[in-house]
Design an enzyme around this catalytic site. Sequence first.
Site, short mmCIF file in Angstrom:
data_model
loop_
_atom_site.label_atom_id
_atom_site.label_comp_id
_atom_site.label_asym_id
_atom_site.label_seq_id
_atom_site.Cartn_x
_atom_site.Cartn_y
_atom_site.Cartn_z
N CYS A 175 0.81 -1.23 0.00
CA CYS A 175 0.00 0.00 0.00
C CYS A 175 0.84 1.27 0.00
CB CYS A 175 -0.95 0.01 1.19
SG CYS A 175 -0.12 0.18 2.77
N CYS A 215 -3.24 -1.50 8.52
CA CYS A 215 -2.75 -0.23 9.07
C CYS A 215 -2.56 -0.33 10.59
CB CYS A 215 -3.69 0.91 8.74
SG CYS A 215 -3.76 1.28 6.96
#
Length: 162
Positions: A36, A110
């Site tokens: 990402c 995350c």
Amino acid sequence: MTNFYTKKTIEHFRNPHNYGEIAQPDGKGDAGNIVCGDVMSLYIKVAKNKSGQEIIKEIKFKTYGCAAAIATSSVITDLAKGKTIAEALKISKADIIETLKGLPPIKIHCSLLAIDALSEAIYQFLIKKKRPIPSELQQKHERIVKSKQAIKERYHQWLSKK
């Protein structure tokens, strides 16, 4: 975006807590994700509380990434501040996700990056103070180092193709 993220996530993204750097930190942890592109740096200062226990007295972060990356970085600083090293190492992705009132499944990584950045900052603190490293933290550090190496190699491959 408002349907994708919870109000709490958007709040932490728009107004992140503890954003910035600490000059001469006791520990600094970096974590990133090659897929990402999110990159986090987390800084800690450790001091003794009134009971004489070492706690994370100050904690800040800098994150380059999406709303979830910034929000999870903000939340982990809130969760770790004032905690002992042992307590901070117990913070989990579930704690972060619960604090944010949820994260989309595609953004759960995350929360793991935030944990990795905190773990690395604690690892660096323990190394600097010549303290024993718990085996679980050592294993996590070795995994993070391998991940950083993979990112570096991919970056160099990408540059050589230009």
